[in-house]
Design an enzyme around this catalytic site. Structure first.
Site, short mmCIF file in Angstrom:
data_model
loop_
_atom_site.label_atom_id
_atom_site.label_comp_id
_atom_site.label_asym_id
_atom_site.label_seq_id
_atom_site.Cartn_x
_atom_site.Cartn_y
_atom_site.Cartn_z
N LEU A 33 0.81 -1.23 0.00
CA LEU A 33 0.00 0.00 0.00
C LEU A 33 0.84 1.28 0.00
O LEU A 33 0.41 2.30 0.52
CB LEU A 33 -0.98 0.01 1.19
CG LEU A 33 -2.06 -1.08 1.17
CD1 LEU A 33 -2.98 -0.93 2.37
CD2 LEU A 33 -2.89 -1.01 -0.11
N PHE A 72 2.89 -7.39 -10.26
CA PHE A 72 2.93 -5.97 -10.64
C PHE A 72 3.70 -5.12 -9.65
O PHE A 72 4.09 -4.00 -9.96
CB PHE A 72 1.51 -5.39 -10.73
CG PHE A 72 0.65 -6.01 -11.80
CD1 PHE A 72 0.73 -5.58 -13.11
CD2 PHE A 72 -0.24 -7.02 -11.49
CE1 PHE A 72 -0.06 -6.15 -14.10
CE2 PHE A 72 -1.04 -7.60 -12.47
CZ PHE A 72 -0.94 -7.17 -13.78
N SER A 116 9.11 -4.08 -19.01
CA SER A 116 8.93 -2.73 -19.54
C SER A 116 9.73 -2.52 -20.81
O SER A 116 10.78 -3.16 -21.01
CB SER A 116 9.41 -1.75 -18.46
OG SER A 116 9.75 -0.52 -19.02
N TYR A 140 15.87 1.57 -13.54
CA TYR A 140 14.59 0.87 -13.61
C TYR A 140 14.63 -0.19 -14.72
O TYR A 140 14.27 -1.35 -14.51
CB TYR A 140 13.48 1.89 -13.86
CG TYR A 140 12.13 1.29 -14.11
CD1 TYR A 140 11.41 0.70 -13.08
CD2 TYR A 140 11.56 1.31 -15.39
CE1 TYR A 140 10.15 0.14 -13.31
CE2 TYR A 140 10.30 0.76 -15.62
CZ TYR A 140 9.62 0.18 -14.59
OH TYR A 140 8.38 -0.38 -14.82
N LYS A 144 14.45 -4.47 -14.51
CA LYS A 144 13.53 -5.34 -15.26
C LYS A 144 14.31 -6.36 -16.09
O LYS A 144 13.92 -7.52 -16.19
CB LYS A 144 12.62 -4.49 -16.18
CG LYS A 144 11.68 -3.55 -15.42
CD LYS A 144 10.61 -4.30 -14.68
CE LYS A 144 9.67 -3.41 -13.92
NZ LYS A 144 8.74 -4.12 -13.05
N ASN A 169 3.76 2.63 -23.08
CA ASN A 169 3.22 3.60 -22.11
C ASN A 169 1.77 3.29 -21.74
O ASN A 169 0.86 3.57 -22.52
CB ASN A 169 3.35 5.02 -22.66
CG ASN A 169 4.79 5.48 -22.67
OD1 ASN A 169 5.65 4.84 -23.27
ND2 ASN A 169 5.08 6.57 -21.99
N ILE A 206 7.03 20.80 -21.44
CA ILE A 206 7.48 19.78 -22.42
C ILE A 206 9.00 19.69 -22.31
O ILE A 206 9.70 20.70 -22.46
CB ILE A 206 7.07 20.15 -23.86
CG1 ILE A 206 5.54 20.14 -23.99
CG2 ILE A 206 7.69 19.16 -24.85
CD1 ILE A 206 5.02 20.35 -25.41
N GLY A 283 17.83 10.53 -20.05
CA GLY A 283 17.40 9.14 -20.28
C GLY A 283 16.16 8.97 -21.14
O GLY A 283 15.67 7.86 -21.29
N1 UDP Z 1 6.92 14.59 -20.61
C1 UDP Z 1 6.84 15.98 -20.79
N2 UDP Z 1 6.32 16.71 -19.77
C2 UDP Z 1 5.89 16.16 -18.60
C3 UDP Z 1 5.98 14.77 -18.43
C4 UDP Z 1 6.51 14.01 -19.46
O1 UDP Z 1 7.21 16.51 -21.82
O2 UDP Z 1 5.44 16.92 -17.73
C5 UDP Z 1 7.41 13.77 -21.73
C6 UDP Z 1 8.61 12.90 -21.38
O3 UDP Z 1 9.80 13.61 -21.56
C7 UDP Z 1 8.43 11.74 -22.36
C8 UDP Z 1 6.92 11.64 -22.57
O4 UDP Z 1 6.38 12.88 -22.09
O5 UDP Z 1 9.00 12.06 -23.59
C9 UDP Z 1 6.29 10.51 -21.80
O6 UDP Z 1 6.76 10.60 -20.45
P1 UDP Z 1 6.18 9.71 -19.28
O7 UDP Z 1 6.91 10.08 -18.02
O8 UDP Z 1 4.70 9.80 -19.27
O9 UDP Z 1 6.54 8.22 -19.70
P2 UDP Z 1 7.96 7.54 -20.09
O10 UDP Z 1 7.93 7.43 -21.59
O11 UDP Z 1 9.07 8.37 -19.59
O12 UDP Z 1 7.88 6.21 -19.42
#
Ligand code: UDP
Length: 324
Positions: A33, A72, A116, A140, A144, A169, A206, A283
């Site tokens: 939890l 999970f 993942s 991470y 995995k 995703n 972004i 990353g």
């Molecule tokens: N992202 C963004 N603004 C945010 C959160 C995420 O531009 O506030 C971008 C992030 O850099 C990635 C994409 O959205 O390119 C998806 O990010 P998320 O963390 O949802 O999933 P990830 O692909 O990292 O597992």
């Protein structure tokens, strides 16, 4: 059938629990939890347990013969894994090793593991096949990959069957709007923006707009959480095989840029957002899109949610509720 769901209070786990209950299965949930929300409390057998507590795990596993275990329970924030590698290793690798060893001790052979797309690292091809090299660039992703390696080794030596699903995703929420995505802290694009809108904030960030993509922002493959859950259920049939060490991508095969997602959210919520560009997040690969030929063919699974606006709408219907 009797199933164990670890992390059954978390985002994908809670959807799995709901699905299994809808098919009249007996469900036991192990969860610490730390995040998430427990629903259907009176319909499941819930046990609060940390997978690092091997003694308690053994005690619990000795009591019931589960037909399969859906695993999970994990920490899942890529950025945090870079800052706290030990915490991630303990939870995601050692916790899972405990679970596997306890399963072996009590002759439970069937494990479905949440892997993942981060196991691949920076993609070398436009779409990623399961045979793509595994060179994770985050802690991470390394966690995995390590578990997948262990599962392959054990599966060769013992009668231990496993399926690793490599999620792209995960997005959206159950249409009942009773469960959905809620991490703390929230870093994922869709829930983060929906949280802001709910708080009447219009600013969105972004991370990077100079990637080599259609509009300079990162492209990802968003797949509805209930499509993910259905793939797990379809996977169960593979446990009838004598040997089973499998891995599958779960994605839609279609990519959307961050800007496209923001446009979709504006459409669905009818809120105009204010975009602020920030520097690239460490990353983040520019494009991550699954090639799903293998799962389409082998499990006869296909996503039901093909429209990104529909996925975003399910997420919004849950997010806008007052209790989150
Ligand atoms: N992202 C963004 N603004 C945010 C959160 C995420 O531009 O506030 C971008 C992030 O850099 C990635 C994409 O959205 O390119 C998806 O990010 P998320 O963390 O949802 O999933 P990830 O692909 O990292 O597992």
């Amino acid at each position: 059938m009797k199933f164990l769901v670890t992390g059954g209070a978390g985002y994908i786990g809670s959807h799995m629990v709901k699905f299994l209950l809808s098919k009249n299965h007996e469900v036991t949930v192990f969860d610490n939890l730390s995040t998430g929300k427990l629903i259907n409390k009176n319909k499941i057998n819930f046990i609060k347990v940390n997978l690092l507590n091997r003694k308690k795990l053994d005690q619990l596993m000795s009591k019931k013969k589960f037909d399969a275990v859906f695993h999970f329970a994990a920490l899942s924030i890529v950025n945090e894994s870079e800052k706290k590698p030990r915490k991630y290793y303990m939870n995601n690798v050692l916790g899972t090793k405990n679970l596997i060893n306890s399963m072996i001790k009590y002759k439970l052979n069937n494990l479905i593991f949440s892997s993942s797309a981060s196991v691949y690292g920076a993609p070398k091809t436009k779409k990623i096949l399961e045979t793509h090299q595994m060179k994770p660039i985050s802690e991470y992703g390394k966690n995995k990959k390590e578990i997948e390696k262990i599962l392959a080794q054990i599966g060769k030596k013992k009668n231990f069957k496993s399926i690793s699903f490599r999620y792209f995703n995960a997005a959206g929420a159950d249409e009942s709007a009773k469960i959905g995505e809620n991490h703390k802290p929230e870093t994922h694009l869709i829930p983060k923006i929906l949280n802001s809108i709910k708080r009447k904030q219009k600013k969105v960030y972004i991370y990077g707009n100079s990637y080599k993509t259609i509009d300079g922002t990162c492209v990802r493959d968003y797949i509805h959480v209930n499509d993910i859950v259905r793939a797990h259920y379809y996977g169960l049939k593979k446990f009838r095989q004598k040997k089973c060490i499998l891995n599958y991508n779960i994605g839609s095969g279609k990519g959307y840029s961050v800007l496209e997602i923001i446009n979709g959210i504006e459409k669905v919520t009818r809120v105009k957002l204010k975009i602020i560009y920030k520097k690239k997040r460490k990353g983040d690969p520019p494009i991550l899109v699954a090639d799903c030929k293998k799962i389409f063919k082998d499990l006869r699974w296909k996503p039901k949610y093909k429209n990104i606006d529909k996925i975003l709408l399910t997420a919004w219907q849950w997010h806008k509720k007052p209790f989150i």
